[in-house]
Write a protein that holds these residues in place. Structure first.
Motif, PDB file in Angstrom:
ATOM      1  N   VAL A 260      44.640  57.351 133.405  1.00  0.00           N
ATOM      2  CA  VAL A 260      45.012  57.249 135.033  1.00  0.00           C
ATOM      3  C   VAL A 260      44.993  58.950 135.401  1.00  0.00           C
ATOM      4  O   VAL A 260      45.717  59.621 134.255  1.00  0.00           O
ATOM      5  CB  VAL A 260      46.323  56.546 135.229  1.00  0.00           C
ATOM      6  CG1 VAL A 260      46.701  57.024 136.601  1.00  0.00           C
ATOM      7  CG2 VAL A 260      46.240  54.861 135.042  1.00  0.00           C
TER       8      VAL A 260
ATOM      9  N   ILE B 287      44.018  48.969 130.892  1.00  0.00           N
ATOM     10  CA  ILE B 287      43.973  50.567 131.439  1.00  0.00           C
ATOM     11  C   ILE B 287      43.968  51.421 130.241  1.00  0.00           C
ATOM     12  O   ILE B 287      44.861  51.543 129.854  1.00  0.00           O
ATOM     13  CB  ILE B 287      45.210  50.727 132.265  1.00  0.00           C
ATOM     14  CG1 ILE B 287      45.067  49.743 133.837  1.00  0.00           C
ATOM     15  CG2 ILE B 287      45.072  52.218 133.200  1.00  0.00           C
ATOM     16  CD1 ILE B 287      46.163  49.949 134.729  1.00  0.00           C
TER      17      ILE B 287
ATOM     18  N   TRP C  20      50.154  50.095 133.007  1.00  0.00           N
ATOM     19  CA  TRP C  20      50.397  51.461 132.876  1.00  0.00           C
ATOM     20  C   TRP C  20      51.775  52.009 132.817  1.00  0.00           C
ATOM     21  O   TRP C  20      52.425  51.864 133.703  1.00  0.00           O
ATOM     22  CB  TRP C  20      49.628  52.474 133.818  1.00  0.00           C
ATOM     23  CG  TRP C  20      49.489  53.798 133.573  1.00  0.00           C
ATOM     24  CD1 TRP C  20      50.124  55.024 134.214  1.00  0.00           C
ATOM     25  CD2 TRP C  20      48.742  54.384 132.484  1.00  0.00           C
ATOM     26  NE1 TRP C  20      49.658  55.992 133.636  1.00  0.00           N
ATOM     27  CE2 TRP C  20      48.965  55.765 132.617  1.00  0.00           C
ATOM     28  CE3 TRP C  20      47.945  53.936 131.589  1.00  0.00           C
ATOM     29  CZ2 TRP C  20      48.145  56.780 131.668  1.00  0.00           C
ATOM     30  CZ3 TRP C  20      47.100  54.863 130.788  1.00  0.00           C
ATOM     31  CH2 TRP C  20      47.326  56.310 130.921  1.00  0.00           C
TER      32      TRP C  20
END
Length: 133
Positions: free
Chosen positions: A44, A41, A125
């Motif tokens: 976000v 990731i 995350w």
């Protein structure tokens, strides 16, 4: 000659916003047994009722990737209320390039009745995501 123009606009654009996919609540057992292709990731962002997730993975273009966002109804003992989330990637591409892709997920299925805020812990995350609704 009289010309009358009436215009209406909504002050709440979040109701008109569309996300790419819906997040899903699954059983705790299914959540714990989720499998996924490898990814990282890289970003976000909370965008009204959508969670925009950017990932990188090996592939050719990312056009055949399928991404899903899951939670279970097993809440950690905490206040304010929290949900654990997992992103799942199905990546059938067999190229060695590193590709990035962003998908937005509708968070409304993850709302909890009687609550106005929930905190998400997205696996992979480090920062907690605070969703107000």
């Amino acid at each position: 000659m009289l010309l009358l123009v009436i215009s209406c606009s909504s002050s709440n654009d979040s109701k008109n916003q569309s996300c790419d996919k819906k997040s899903k609540i699954i059983s705790t057992e299914a959540y714990n047994n989720l499998t996924s292709n490898y990814f990282v990731i890289t970003g976000v962002a909370l965008n009204n009722d959508c969670l925009d997730v950017t990932i990188s993975s090996s592939g050719c273009s990312g056009t055949t990737w399928q991404m899903n966002l899951f939670s279970s109804n097993n809440f950690p003992d905490s206040f304010p209320l929290q949900r654990n989330l997992k992103l799942q990637l199905d990546n059938p591409e067999a190229c060695l390039a590193v590709v990035s892709k962003t998908v937005s997920f509708d968070l409304t299925p993850l709302r909890v009745s009687g609550q106005q805020e929930i905190r998400f812990n997205l696996e992979g995350w480090e920062q907690q995501i605070v969703y107000n609704y």
